[in-house]
Design a protein around this motif. Structure first.
Motif, PDB file in Angstrom:
ATOM      1  N   ASN A  13       1.236  -4.139   0.353  1.00  0.00           N
ATOM      2  CA  ASN A  13       2.643  -4.493   0.170  1.00  0.00           C
ATOM      3  C   ASN A  13       2.788  -5.032  -1.241  1.00  0.00           C
ATOM      4  OD1 ASN A  13       3.246  -3.857   2.857  1.00  0.00           O
ATOM      5  ND2 ASN A  13       2.631  -5.898   3.520  1.00  0.00           N
ATOM      6  N   ILE A  14       3.529  -4.314  -2.064  1.00  0.00           N
ATOM      7  CA  ILE A  14       3.632  -4.658  -3.481  1.00  0.00           C
ATOM      8  C   ILE A  14       5.085  -4.938  -3.840  1.00  0.00           C
ATOM      9  CG2 ILE A  14       3.221  -3.848  -5.833  1.00  0.00           C
ATOM     10  CD1 ILE A  14       0.976  -2.071  -4.638  1.00  0.00           C
ATOM     11  N   ALA A  15       5.297  -6.049  -4.529  1.00  0.00           N
ATOM     12  CA  ALA A  15       6.625  -6.426  -5.014  1.00  0.00           C
ATOM     13  C   ALA A  15       6.723  -6.068  -6.498  1.00  0.00           C
ATOM     14  CB  ALA A  15       6.854  -7.922  -4.812  1.00  0.00           C
ATOM     15  N   LEU A  16       7.894  -5.621  -6.906  1.00  0.00           N
ATOM     16  CA  LEU A  16       8.148  -5.249  -8.303  1.00  0.00           C
ATOM     17  C   LEU A  16       9.223  -6.139  -8.894  1.00  0.00           C
ATOM     18  CD1 LEU A  16       8.363  -1.355  -8.030  1.00  0.00           C
ATOM     19  CD2 LEU A  16       6.404  -2.722  -8.776  1.00  0.00           C
ATOM     20  N   LEU A  17       8.983  -6.593 -10.105  1.00  0.00           N
ATOM     21  CA  LEU A  17       9.964  -7.397 -10.832  1.00  0.00           C
ATOM     22  C   LEU A  17      10.148  -6.814 -12.221  1.00  0.00           C
ATOM     23  CD1 LEU A  17      11.793  -9.847 -11.360  1.00  0.00           C
ATOM     24  CD2 LEU A  17       9.711 -11.130 -11.974  1.00  0.00           C
ATOM     25  N   THR A  18      11.391  -6.546 -12.575  1.00  0.00           N
ATOM     26  CA  THR A  18      11.740  -6.171 -13.940  1.00  0.00           C
ATOM     27  C   THR A  18      12.356  -7.397 -14.599  1.00  0.00           C
ATOM     28  OG1 THR A  18      12.104  -3.856 -13.371  1.00  0.00           O
ATOM     29  CG2 THR A  18      13.162  -4.658 -15.388  1.00  0.00           C
ATOM     30  N   LEU A  45       6.685  -0.798  -0.669  1.00  0.00           N
ATOM     31  CA  LEU A  45       7.474  -1.622  -1.580  1.00  0.00           C
ATOM     32  C   LEU A  45       7.940  -2.843  -0.794  1.00  0.00           C
ATOM     33  CD1 LEU A  45       8.841  -2.007  -4.346  1.00  0.00           C
ATOM     34  CD2 LEU A  45      10.820  -0.802  -3.396  1.00  0.00           C
ATOM     35  N   ALA A  46       7.398  -4.007  -1.102  1.00  0.00           N
ATOM     36  CA  ALA A  46       7.730  -5.229  -0.375  1.00  0.00           C
ATOM     37  C   ALA A  46       9.062  -5.820  -0.844  1.00  0.00           C
ATOM     38  CB  ALA A  46       6.622  -6.273  -0.561  1.00  0.00           C
ATOM     39  N   ALA A  47       9.354  -5.698  -2.129  1.00  0.00           N
ATOM     40  CA  ALA A  47      10.591  -6.221  -2.703  1.00  0.00           C
ATOM     41  C   ALA A  47      10.711  -5.666  -4.117  1.00  0.00           C
ATOM     42  CB  ALA A  47      10.570  -7.751  -2.742  1.00  0.00           C
ATOM     43  N   ARG A  48      11.942  -5.607  -4.602  1.00  0.00           N
ATOM     44  CA  ARG A  48      12.168  -5.203  -5.995  1.00  0.00           C
ATOM     45  C   ARG A  48      13.358  -5.991  -6.516  1.00  0.00           C
ATOM     46  NH1 ARG A  48      13.742   0.732  -8.361  1.00  0.00           N
ATOM     47  NH2 ARG A  48      14.074   0.038 -10.508  1.00  0.00           N
ATOM     48  N   ARG A  49      13.143  -6.639  -7.652  1.00  0.00           N
ATOM     49  CA  ARG A  49      14.194  -7.461  -8.248  1.00  0.00           C
ATOM     50  C   ARG A  49      14.256  -7.209  -9.752  1.00  0.00           C
ATOM     51  NH1 ARG A  49      14.288  -8.091  -3.572  1.00  0.00           N
ATOM     52  NH2 ARG A  49      14.519  -9.948  -2.321  1.00  0.00           N
ATOM     53  N   ILE A  50      15.406  -7.548 -10.322  1.00  0.00           N
ATOM     54  CA  ILE A  50      15.604  -7.589 -11.771  1.00  0.00           C
ATOM     55  C   ILE A  50      16.108  -8.990 -12.085  1.00  0.00           C
ATOM     56  CG2 ILE A  50      16.864  -6.680 -13.757  1.00  0.00           C
ATOM     57  CD1 ILE A  50      17.177  -4.042 -12.189  1.00  0.00           C
ATOM     58  N   LEU A  51      15.422  -9.672 -13.005  1.00  0.00           N
ATOM     59  CA  LEU A  51      15.836 -11.008 -13.420  1.00  0.00           C
ATOM     60  C   LEU A  51      15.948 -11.063 -14.937  1.00  0.00           C
ATOM     61  CD1 LEU A  51      13.613 -13.429 -11.277  1.00  0.00           C
ATOM     62  CD2 LEU A  51      16.051 -12.955 -11.001  1.00  0.00           C
ATOM     63  N   ALA A  70       2.959 -11.779   3.343  1.00  0.00           N
ATOM     64  CA  ALA A  70       3.191 -10.343   3.489  1.00  0.00           C
ATOM     65  C   ALA A  70       3.083  -9.589   2.162  1.00  0.00           C
ATOM     66  CB  ALA A  70       4.561 -10.090   4.111  1.00  0.00           C
ATOM     67  N   ILE A  71       3.025 -10.291   1.034  1.00  0.00           N
ATOM     68  CA  ILE A  71       2.969  -9.638  -0.275  1.00  0.00           C
ATOM     69  C   ILE A  71       1.546  -9.727  -0.813  1.00  0.00           C
ATOM     70  CG2 ILE A  71       3.785  -9.693  -2.666  1.00  0.00           C
ATOM     71  CD1 ILE A  71       6.510 -10.565  -1.590  1.00  0.00           C
ATOM     72  N   HIS A  72       0.926  -8.551  -1.029  1.00  0.00           N
ATOM     73  CA  HIS A  72      -0.450  -8.475  -1.525  1.00  0.00           C
ATOM     74  C   HIS A  72      -0.531  -8.401  -3.041  1.00  0.00           C
ATOM     75  CE1 HIS A  72      -0.811  -6.435   2.535  1.00  0.00           C
ATOM     76  NE2 HIS A  72      -1.504  -7.546   2.657  1.00  0.00           N
ATOM     77  N   GLY A  73       0.468  -7.794  -3.656  1.00  0.00           N
ATOM     78  CA  GLY A  73       0.432  -7.596  -5.098  1.00  0.00           C
ATOM     79  C   GLY A  73       1.809  -7.657  -5.708  1.00  0.00           C
ATOM     80  N   ILE A  74       1.847  -7.982  -6.996  1.00  0.00           N
ATOM     81  CA  ILE A  74       3.096  -8.058  -7.752  1.00  0.00           C
ATOM     82  C   ILE A  74       2.873  -7.338  -9.069  1.00  0.00           C
ATOM     83  CG2 ILE A  74       4.766  -9.583  -8.868  1.00  0.00           C
ATOM     84  CD1 ILE A  74       3.771 -11.805  -6.871  1.00  0.00           C
ATOM     85  N   ILE A  75       3.812  -6.480  -9.417  1.00  0.00           N
ATOM     86  CA  ILE A  75       3.797  -5.838 -10.731  1.00  0.00           C
ATOM     87  C   ILE A  75       5.082  -6.241 -11.436  1.00  0.00           C
ATOM     88  CG2 ILE A  75       3.673  -3.690 -12.039  1.00  0.00           C
ATOM     89  CD1 ILE A  75       2.359  -2.397  -9.562  1.00  0.00           C
ATOM     90  N   GLY A 126      -3.150  -9.778 -16.446  1.00  0.00           N
ATOM     91  CA  GLY A 126      -3.240  -9.774 -14.993  1.00  0.00           C
ATOM     92  C   GLY A 126      -3.891 -11.047 -14.508  1.00  0.00           C
ATOM     93  N   GLY A 127      -3.724 -11.308 -13.218  1.00  0.00           N
ATOM     94  CA  GLY A 127      -4.341 -12.486 -12.627  1.00  0.00           C
ATOM     95  C   GLY A 127      -4.242 -12.493 -11.117  1.00  0.00           C
ATOM     96  N   LEU A 128      -4.807 -13.535 -10.542  1.00  0.00           N
ATOM     97  CA  LEU A 128      -4.778 -13.742  -9.099  1.00  0.00           C
ATOM     98  C   LEU A 128      -4.205 -15.117  -8.804  1.00  0.00           C
ATOM     99  CD1 LEU A 128      -8.372 -12.473  -8.366  1.00  0.00           C
ATOM    100  CD2 LEU A 128      -6.298 -11.415  -7.514  1.00  0.00           C
ATOM    101  N   ALA A 129      -3.394 -15.178  -7.755  1.00  0.00           N
ATOM    102  CA  ALA A 129      -2.853 -16.447  -7.268  1.00  0.00           C
ATOM    103  C   ALA A 129      -2.691 -16.326  -5.759  1.00  0.00           C
ATOM    104  CB  ALA A 129      -1.511 -16.761  -7.922  1.00  0.00           C
ATOM    105  N   ASN A 130      -3.327 -17.211  -5.013  1.00  0.00           N
ATOM    106  CA  ASN A 130      -3.229 -17.213  -3.551  1.00  0.00           C
ATOM    107  C   ASN A 130      -3.548 -15.833  -2.962  1.00  0.00           C
ATOM    108  OD1 ASN A 130      -2.657 -18.372  -0.977  1.00  0.00           O
ATOM    109  ND2 ASN A 130      -0.592 -17.512  -1.058  1.00  0.00           N
ATOM    110  N   HIS A 131      -4.607 -15.222  -3.445  1.00  0.00           N
ATOM    111  CA  HIS A 131      -5.027 -13.884  -2.988  1.00  0.00           C
ATOM    112  C   HIS A 131      -3.948 -12.827  -3.227  1.00  0.00           C
ATOM    113  CE1 HIS A 131      -8.869 -14.900  -1.084  1.00  0.00           C
ATOM    114  NE2 HIS A 131      -8.305 -16.068  -0.891  1.00  0.00           N
ATOM    115  N   THR A 132      -3.118 -13.041  -4.216  1.00  0.00           N
ATOM    116  CA  THR A 132      -2.109 -12.057  -4.632  1.00  0.00           C
ATOM    117  C   THR A 132      -2.509 -11.576  -6.018  1.00  0.00           C
ATOM    118  OG1 THR A 132      -0.422 -13.337  -3.466  1.00  0.00           O
ATOM    119  CG2 THR A 132       0.348 -11.658  -5.015  1.00  0.00           C
TER     120      THR A 132
END
Length: 190
Positions: A13-18, A45-51, A70-75, A126-132
């Motif tokens: 489950n991967i979240a995307l942020l622009t 796709l767990a979530a997708r946002r633009i900030l 529920a979120i394993h990764g973030i790009i 890149g990095g890891l935080a709370n197994h994400t």
């Protein structure tokens, strides 16, 4: 950081942020490219946002996603350059438990083939935080393509050996993130 490759893809489950002060959903070709690639690969796709490029908004959303079991990764795409408003590294860096130094190094090595020495102006990391697992890429669609095709598609694939991030991120602890939205007291505003 090794994890044994598996015979079948374990979807993440991967979240995307622009991060952008100027892009909306219609102009977000980088975010759309990443969404298309991760879904085509078999991930969710767990979530997708633009900030906007705002340290505190980015940090707040990232903190929520990092805590979410529920979120394993973030790009993240955008905000990794040297312009005055580029602040993705400053927003995300303090949230990391560990850095993946090789990600930025390999991204710049691959980018050099396309953009030459201009790659030194990328603060991709890149990095890891709370197994994400978290990967921060430049905002251009070309840079996202370089990052996805050259690194992310294999490192997020449980079948890739000798190691990948898939098994590591699936050991994420279960946290009661729903508590973040609880309203206590009859005078509190939601």
């Amino acid at each position: 950081m090794s994890s044994k490759p598996t015979g079948e893809l374990v979807p993440l489950n991967i979240a995307l942020l622009t991060v952008s002060d100027t892009r909306g959903p219609e102009e977000d070709t980088s975010g759309q490219y990443l969404e298309d690639q991760l879904v085509a690969t078999g991930h969710q796709l767990a979530a997708r946002r633009i900030l906007p490029d705002d340290i505190y908004l980015v940090r707040a959303l990232m903190s929520r996603w990092i805590a979410d079991p529920a979120i394993h990764g973030i790009i993240i795409t955008g905000g990794t350059g040297f312009h005055e408003r580029d602040s993705t590294p400053e927003a995300v860096g303090p949230l990391l438990d560990k850095t993946i130094d090789g990600f930025g190094e390999e991204f710049r090595r691959l980018s050099q083939l396309d953009i030459g020495t201009s790659t030194i102006q990328s603060r991709a990391f890149g990095g890891l935080a709370n197994h994400t697992v978290i990967f921060c890429l430049p905002g251009s669609t070309g840079a996202c393509r370089t990052g996805w095709e050259g690194i992310l598609s294999t490192q997020l694939d449980s079948r890739h050996g000798p190691c990948n991030f898939a098994a590591l991120v699936q050991r994420k602890p279960d946290r009661p993130v729903h508590r973040l939205d609880e309203v206590i007291g009859d005078k509190a505003q939601a």
